[in-house]
Scaffold this active site. Structure first.
Site, short mmCIF file in Angstrom:
data_model
loop_
_atom_site.label_atom_id
_atom_site.label_comp_id
_atom_site.label_asym_id
_atom_site.label_seq_id
_atom_site.Cartn_x
_atom_site.Cartn_y
_atom_site.Cartn_z
N CYS A 105 -11.43 101.66 54.63
CA CYS A 105 -12.67 101.18 54.02
C CYS A 105 -12.59 99.67 53.80
O CYS A 105 -13.58 98.98 53.75
CB CYS A 105 -12.90 101.86 52.68
SG CYS A 105 -13.48 103.53 52.88
N CYS A 150 3.74 124.17 60.80
CA CYS A 150 3.06 125.27 60.11
C CYS A 150 3.61 126.63 60.53
O CYS A 150 3.61 127.56 59.73
CB CYS A 150 1.54 125.19 60.25
SG CYS A 150 0.87 125.23 61.90
N ARG A 153 -20.81 102.93 45.88
CA ARG A 153 -20.82 104.26 46.52
C ARG A 153 -20.24 105.38 45.66
O ARG A 153 -20.33 106.54 46.03
CB ARG A 153 -20.04 104.19 47.85
CG ARG A 153 -18.57 103.87 47.65
CD ARG A 153 -17.88 103.47 48.93
NE ARG A 153 -16.49 103.13 48.64
CZ ARG A 153 -16.08 101.99 48.09
NH1 ARG A 153 -16.97 101.07 47.77
NH2 ARG A 153 -14.82 101.77 47.85
N ALA A 171 -15.51 107.78 46.38
CA ALA A 171 -16.86 108.08 46.87
C ALA A 171 -17.01 109.55 47.25
O ALA A 171 -18.01 110.18 46.93
CB ALA A 171 -17.17 107.18 48.06
N PHE A 222 -3.62 108.83 54.47
CA PHE A 222 -2.95 109.90 55.20
C PHE A 222 -1.74 110.45 54.46
O PHE A 222 -1.41 111.61 54.62
CB PHE A 222 -2.55 109.42 56.60
CG PHE A 222 -3.71 109.45 57.55
CD1 PHE A 222 -4.15 110.66 58.07
CD2 PHE A 222 -4.37 108.29 57.91
CE1 PHE A 222 -5.24 110.71 58.93
CE2 PHE A 222 -5.46 108.33 58.77
CZ PHE A 222 -5.89 109.54 59.28
N ASP A 237 -6.88 111.70 40.02
CA ASP A 237 -7.04 110.36 40.60
C ASP A 237 -6.12 109.40 39.87
O ASP A 237 -5.91 109.52 38.66
CB ASP A 237 -8.48 109.87 40.50
CG ASP A 237 -8.76 108.73 41.46
OD1 ASP A 237 -9.46 108.95 42.47
OD2 ASP A 237 -8.25 107.60 41.23
N ASP A 245 -8.35 108.64 50.45
CA ASP A 245 -8.63 107.70 51.52
C ASP A 245 -7.35 107.39 52.28
O ASP A 245 -7.25 106.37 52.91
CB ASP A 245 -9.20 106.40 50.91
CG ASP A 245 -8.27 105.81 49.86
OD1 ASP A 245 -7.21 106.43 49.60
OD2 ASP A 245 -8.58 104.74 49.32
ZN LIG Z 1 0.42 123.01 62.37
#
Ligand SMILES: [Zn+2]
Length: 332
Positions: free
Chosen positions: A178, A235, A63, A31, A122, A52, A120
């Site tokens: 979802c 980071c 959607r 979507a 993590f 994808d 969608d």
């Molecule tokens: Zn960071």
């Protein structure tokens, strides 16, 4: 015919022209990607790589604006590239039908001016975050669920990274997906358009918004959260644990049997009772809880989920589809 006349009037000749030289990866053409990618294609972003792993399914059509009934069963990346070429034949489009993993993320996501998150899950977002840290590529986190969503442009080390806010993916079953909460098409549409707008800012050298902005369009709530003030060690020291596969979700065919095994590393602690409710709602059939196991049927596949996050799928489901199923249902 000057297709960019109106855009150039607003952006100026230089900024508009800069878009022709930019390379963007859109990861996930569900979507969100269905909205982000067409805006970038129509704006004349010079190159789009469209990634994808899934095929178009009937439940997507509510959607996912890039697809129609005639596309059912076709790879989303290929259909998307075809639709975008119809809208703008002057840009370079590269469809990639692939499942992003720690093994291929660096290769798939390197060499871009920007990475747009249309996923969608993590696992993919932490992989994008690692590539961003490693290569210095800006990326835009976007997510929508129910009637709400958020957009967060990131460019570590100039900005915080995803792990500055969230050190690890939430435990499976802890977050709505979802699949458990549902999603309204127009809500994803707003979020996708917003992400595309921030993308145009980044690509033309303008600073994107810095807040973590979350809008609930259904409840009419808006939140602007300041980004984390302290930087995480990942980071600052460029530690890429997800690319190094210290965290992973792997699906492999079962030896000698029709089926797939899914393993998560490190082991999870799934809330099997919550998942039982979620799965019974999804499959409209009973799921049986036995100790540290939950067992039930999804279409032709018999699925066993273990509390440590492992899953066994007996049936015709492919490893790629099994990973999609797992992230849809368990939500990591
Ligand atoms: Zn960071």
């Amino acid at each position: 015919m000057d297709r960019y006349a109106k855009q150039r009037l607003f952006l100026g000749r230089e900024a508009d022209g800069a878009l022709r030289t930019k390379r963007v990866a859109v990861l996930g053409l569900g979507a969100l990607g269905s909205v982000i990618a067409p805006w970038l294609a129509r704006a004349g972003v010079g190159h789009l790589t469209l990634i994808d792993r899934d095929l178009v399914e009937a439940s997507n059509l509510q959607r996912q604006l890039l697809y129609g009934e005639a596309d059912l069963g076709r790879p989303k990346a290929e259909v998307a590239a075809q639709r975008l070429a119809e809208a703008n034949s002057t840009i370079d489009l590269r469809p990639v039908v692939a499942d992003l993993t720690s093994g291929n993320a660096r290769e798939l996501l390197s060499g871009f001016d920007l990475i747009c998150d249309g996923t969608d899950n993590f696992e993919a977002r932490f992989l994008i975050n690692d590539v961003a840290i490693l290569t210095g590529t800006p990326w835009i986190y976007a997510g929508a669920i129910g009637g709400e969503g958020l957009v967060w442009p990131l460019n570590p080390p100039r900005t915080p990274c995803l792990r500055c806010l969230l050190e690890e993916p939430p435990a499976g079953g802890d977050v709505d997906t979802c699949d458990s909460a549902g999603v309204l098409g127009p809500a994803v549409g707003v979020i996708g358009s917003w992400a595309a707008l921030e993308a145009l800012k980044i690509l033309t050298g303008r600073a994107p918004h810095a807040d973590l902005a979350r809008f609930d369009f259904w409840e009419d709530e808006r939140q602007f959260l300041s980004p984390p003030r302290t930087r995480c060690r990942f980071c600052t020291e460029r530690i890429t644990e997800f690319l190094d596969a210290r965290w992973s979700l792997k699906a492999s065919p079962l030896c000698g049997l029709e089926g797939v095994q899914i393993r998560v590393n490190p082991p999870a602690r799934l809330d099997l009772d919550a998942l039982k409710t979620r799965l019974e709602l999804r499959t409209r059939g009973p799921w049986k809880r036995a100790g540290l196991m939950l067992k039930g049927q999804e279409g032709p596949d018999e699925i066993t989920l273990f509390a440590d996050g492992r899953a066994l799928v007996h049936g015709p489901m492919s490893p790629e589809r099994a990973r999609s199923w797992y992230t849809e249902v368990v939500g990591c």
